[in-house]
Design a protein around this motif. Structure first.
Motif, PDB file in Angstrom:
ATOM      1  N   TRP A   1       0.882  -1.114   0.048  1.00  0.00           N
ATOM      2  CA  TRP A   1      -0.180  -0.124  -0.039  1.00  0.00           C
ATOM      3  C   TRP A   1       0.929   1.131  -0.048  1.00  0.00           C
ATOM      4  O   TRP A   1       1.846   1.192   0.799  1.00  0.00           O
ATOM      5  N   ASN A   2       0.636   2.133  -0.787  1.00  0.00           N
ATOM      6  CA  ASN A   2       1.235   3.515  -0.796  1.00  0.00           C
ATOM      7  C   ASN A   2       0.181   4.639  -0.647  1.00  0.00           C
ATOM      8  O   ASN A   2      -0.811   4.681  -1.313  1.00  0.00           O
ATOM      9  N   ASP A   3       0.676   5.441   0.307  1.00  0.00           N
ATOM     10  CA  ASP A   3      -0.187   6.585   0.794  1.00  0.00           C
ATOM     11  C   ASP A   3       0.504   7.940  -0.169  1.00  0.00           C
ATOM     12  O   ASP A   3       1.509   8.422   0.420  1.00  0.00           O
ATOM     13  N   PHE A   4      -0.554   8.563  -0.810  1.00  0.00           N
ATOM     14  CA  PHE A   4       0.196   9.480  -1.686  1.00  0.00           C
ATOM     15  C   PHE A   4      -0.479  10.864  -1.071  1.00  0.00           C
ATOM     16  O   PHE A   4      -0.427  11.993  -1.723  1.00  0.00           O
ATOM     17  N   GLY A   5      -0.952  10.839   0.145  1.00  0.00           N
ATOM     18  CA  GLY A   5      -1.576  12.066   0.780  1.00  0.00           C
ATOM     19  C   GLY A   5      -2.974  12.607   0.308  1.00  0.00           C
ATOM     20  O   GLY A   5      -3.452  11.973  -0.862  1.00  0.00           O
TER      21      GLY A   5
END
Length: 299
Positions: free
Chosen positions: A235-239
């Protein structure tokens, strides 16, 4: 007088002149040694005589002309029409500017299309230098021509690759051994909502944050630097509440000599697939089917 003979002699010290001539011969020898043993074509054109007065032997290997043939050509005859017109239009202003004291006119670099004897075209980087007398009257033009056909072909291939990469929906980035972004494609920039100057040249820790960099990104890049190629699901949190589930491939980036200088990262957004799998799992549990292991299929 009185039957005696006398001789009158004048002794002139020519040591300085002899040394100067010896130095000149030595410099001429070094110049010819260099000019005649390099791949670049070196030439000298006399404006007063309106003809070439020297061309290096490398011309025959690259242009197909013998030196004798080339020396009989007009100044711009070996250029393709477009390049010939461009140089002809530019030269008068350059000569006038130099005569007026503009030193930037003395040496200039141009990319020109040259014609080989058989009519084929060579892309060349040509450095020309104006040679003048004490009154700044230009007497000769010296040129050094380098074949950059292969370099231009590689540049065109790189631009083509960049266009392909820019249209890809996958996130693509090249990370250097210093953990700085070297290249990123448009999809990566859009996902991060950043401009190219916001990413290229910056350290990963600045973009990802210290914790994410130390725990995940640094170990991954270090594995690539050791020669490993591998894949991860993360999972990647891109804001801004934007979270994406990515299938990430990491591959060592190798220089032409085989040394590893970085890591290529490609990430594909499979969030919808992940959400569908999670929904299926929850439905199965709600229906009392137990908790299947589940297989995430990456296409």
């Amino acid at each position: 007088q009185h039957g005696h003979q006398a001789r009158l002699g004048i002794i002139e010290d020519i040591t300085e002149s002899a040394l100067a001539e010896a130095d000149l011969r030595e410099r001429e020898f070094r110049y010819r040694l260099l000019a005649e043993n390099v791949a670049d074509v070196v030439w000298l054109y006399s404006l007063a005589e309106d003809r070439y007065i020297y061309v290096s032997p490398s011309l025959e290997r690259r242009g197909g002309y013998t030196a004798e043939e080339f020396l009989r050509l007009p100044l711009l005859a070996a250029l393709a029409p477009e390049s010939r017109e461009r140089v002809a239009a530019k030269m008068p202003g350059r000569l006038a500017g130099f005569s007026a004291g503009d030193e930037s006119c003395r040496t200039q670099i141009d990319e020109l299309l040259e014609l080989r004897r058989d009519g084929t075209v060579v892309c060349a980087e040509v450095v020309t230098t104006l040679i003048a007398d004490a009154e700044r009257r230009v007497t000769h033009v010296q040129g050094v021509s380098r074949d950059i056909t292969e370099r231009k072909r590689m540049e065109a291939t790189l631009r083509q690759f960049e266009r392909v990469a820019s249209t890809s929906s996958d996130l693509i980035a090249l990370i250097g051994a210093d953990f700085r972004y070297k290249l990123v494609n448009q999809a990566y920039l859009e996902a991060r909502q950043l401009q190219l100057t916001d990413m290229v040249g910056r350290e990963m820790r600045e973009i990802l944050g210290e914790e994410r960099f130390e725990q995940e990104a640094r170990p991954q890049v270090e594995r690539c630097l050791r020669g490993e190629a591998f894949e991860v699901l993360e999972w990647n949190d891109f804001g801004g509440g934007r979270r994406f589930f990515h299938h990430v491939k990491l591959t060592p980036y190798r220089e032409p000599d085989g040394t590893i200088s970085g890591a290529v990262m490609t990430g594909r957004d499979i969030t919808a697939l992940k959400q569908a799998e999670d929904a299926l799992r929850q439905a199965a549990q709600s229906a009392g089917w137990g908790a299947p292991g589940g297989v995430l299929v990456v296409n």
